[in-house]
Scaffold this motif. Structure first.
Motif, PDB file in Angstrom:
ATOM      1  N   ARG A   1     101.221  86.641  43.582  1.00 44.88           N
ATOM      2  CA  ARG A   1     101.685  87.486  43.958  1.00 44.88           C
ATOM      3  C   ARG A   1     102.884  86.084  43.887  1.00 44.88           C
ATOM      4  O   ARG A   1     103.795  85.940  43.502  1.00 44.88           O
ATOM      5  N   ASP A   2     102.759  85.304  44.964  1.00 44.91           N
ATOM      6  CA  ASP A   2     103.596  84.329  45.511  1.00 44.91           C
ATOM      7  C   ASP A   2     103.796  82.960  44.243  1.00 44.91           C
ATOM      8  O   ASP A   2     104.867  82.874  43.705  1.00 44.91           O
ATOM      9  N   LYS A   3     102.874  82.727  43.073  1.00 40.65           N
ATOM     10  CA  LYS A   3     102.926  81.765  42.670  1.00 40.65           C
ATOM     11  C   LYS A   3     103.656  82.858  40.756  1.00 40.65           C
ATOM     12  O   LYS A   3     104.865  81.662  40.110  1.00 40.65           O
ATOM     13  N   HIS A   4     103.682  83.864  40.777  1.00 41.35           N
ATOM     14  CA  HIS A   4     103.876  84.727  39.632  1.00 41.35           C
ATOM     15  C   HIS A   4     105.703  84.532  40.178  1.00 41.35           C
ATOM     16  O   HIS A   4     106.752  84.779  39.119  1.00 41.35           O
ATOM     17  N   ALA A   5     105.962  84.625  41.258  1.00 40.96           N
ATOM     18  CA  ALA A   5     107.569  84.771  42.182  1.00 40.96           C
ATOM     19  C   ALA A   5     108.059  83.989  41.455  1.00 40.96           C
ATOM     20  O   ALA A   5     109.513  83.105  41.482  1.00 40.96           O
ATOM     21  N   ALA A   6     107.574  82.376  41.815  1.00 38.15           N
ATOM     22  CA  ALA A   6     107.828  80.567  42.347  1.00 38.15           C
ATOM     23  C   ALA A   6     108.384  80.980  40.557  1.00 38.15           C
ATOM     24  O   ALA A   6     109.219  80.639  40.088  1.00 38.15           O
ATOM     25  N   LEU A   7     107.791  81.260  39.671  1.00 36.63           N
ATOM     26  CA  LEU A   7     107.520  81.116  38.551  1.00 36.63           C
ATOM     27  C   LEU A   7     108.548  81.589  37.850  1.00 36.63           C
ATOM     28  O   LEU A   7     109.075  81.486  36.595  1.00 36.63           O
ATOM     29  N   ASP A   8     108.533  82.865  38.257  1.00 37.17           N
ATOM     30  CA  ASP A   8     109.953  84.246  38.110  1.00 37.17           C
ATOM     31  C   ASP A   8     110.925  82.924  37.837  1.00 37.17           C
ATOM     32  O   ASP A   8     111.861  83.010  37.254  1.00 37.17           O
ATOM     33  N   GLY A   9     111.509  82.390  39.355  1.00 36.76           N
ATOM     34  CA  GLY A   9     112.240  81.642  39.277  1.00 36.76           C
ATOM     35  C   GLY A   9     113.094  80.433  38.336  1.00 36.76           C
ATOM     36  O   GLY A   9     113.759  80.566  38.340  1.00 36.76           O
ATOM     37  N   GLU A  10     111.991  79.770  37.574  1.00 40.65           N
ATOM     38  CA  GLU A  10     111.145  78.898  36.997  1.00 40.65           C
ATOM     39  C   GLU A  10     112.101  79.196  35.592  1.00 40.65           C
ATOM     40  O   GLU A  10     113.240  78.836  34.690  1.00 40.65           O
ATOM     41  N   ILE A  11     111.937  80.690  35.644  1.00 41.69           N
ATOM     42  CA  ILE A  11     112.072  81.434  34.278  1.00 41.69           C
ATOM     43  C   ILE A  11     113.477  82.313  34.185  1.00 41.69           C
ATOM     44  O   ILE A  11     114.684  81.432  33.411  1.00 41.69           O
ATOM     45  N   GLN A  12     114.134  82.423  35.292  1.00 35.32           N
ATOM     46  CA  GLN A  12     115.070  82.865  35.808  1.00 35.32           C
ATOM     47  C   GLN A  12     116.210  81.640  35.981  1.00 35.32           C
ATOM     48  O   GLN A  12     117.483  81.462  34.945  1.00 35.32           O
TER      49      GLN A  12
END
Length: 144
Positions: free
Chosen positions: A44-55
């Motif tokens: 979940r933490d890795k998904h959240a970090a990747l979400d930030g990059e995508i944003q």
């Protein structure tokens, strides 16, 4: 064409990573085994970090991204709650997560093929999300 495919691929990554985060959040409170909890929490933490990059990448194109399809998200929520209402075991959670990851990987691979002209950064984000999903499937296998 490059910019158009890039934005479209990033939108699909955005929807996918949000769907993954939502699914992980839906099951976290029901996990019994601490090893599984750490595994899902780390993912979940890795998904959240990747979400930030995508944003960040979407913001560079002045695009707001894409929410997961409400029908798909709702059906996922119903399936999760029905299944866990009947069987709230870690095995049932691992089964749900595996199904969700497999659907996500299938969709993302389709979009990678569909948006071939996307730039390398967006393709890299999609591939990293696929890798996260595939690794999570491997990590939860011992709980099936």
């Amino acid at each position: 064409m490059i910019e158009q495919d890039t934005v479209r691929l990033l939108r699909e990554c955005d929807a996918g990573v949000k769907m993954g985060l939502s699914s992980l959040n839906d099951v976290m409170d029901r996990v019994h085994d601490q090893k599984l909890r750490r595994c899902l929490g780390g993912c979940r933490d890795k998904h959240a970090a990747l979400d930030g990059e995508i944003q960040t990448m979407l913001n560079q194109y002045h695009d707001e991204g894409k929410e997961p399809n409400p029908m798909v998200k709702g059906m996922s929520w119903v399936k999760t709650n029905l299944k866990l209402g009947m069987d709230d075991s870690d095995q049932a959670i691992a089964d749900l997560i595996t199904d969700g990851c497999n659907m996500g990987v299938k969709s993302l691979r389709k979009y990678l093929n569909q948006y071939k002209a996307a730039d390398e950064r967006s393709k890299s984000a999609a591939k990293r999300l696929i890798d996260l999903e595939e690794k999570l499937v491997q990590d939860v296998r011992s709980f099936l």
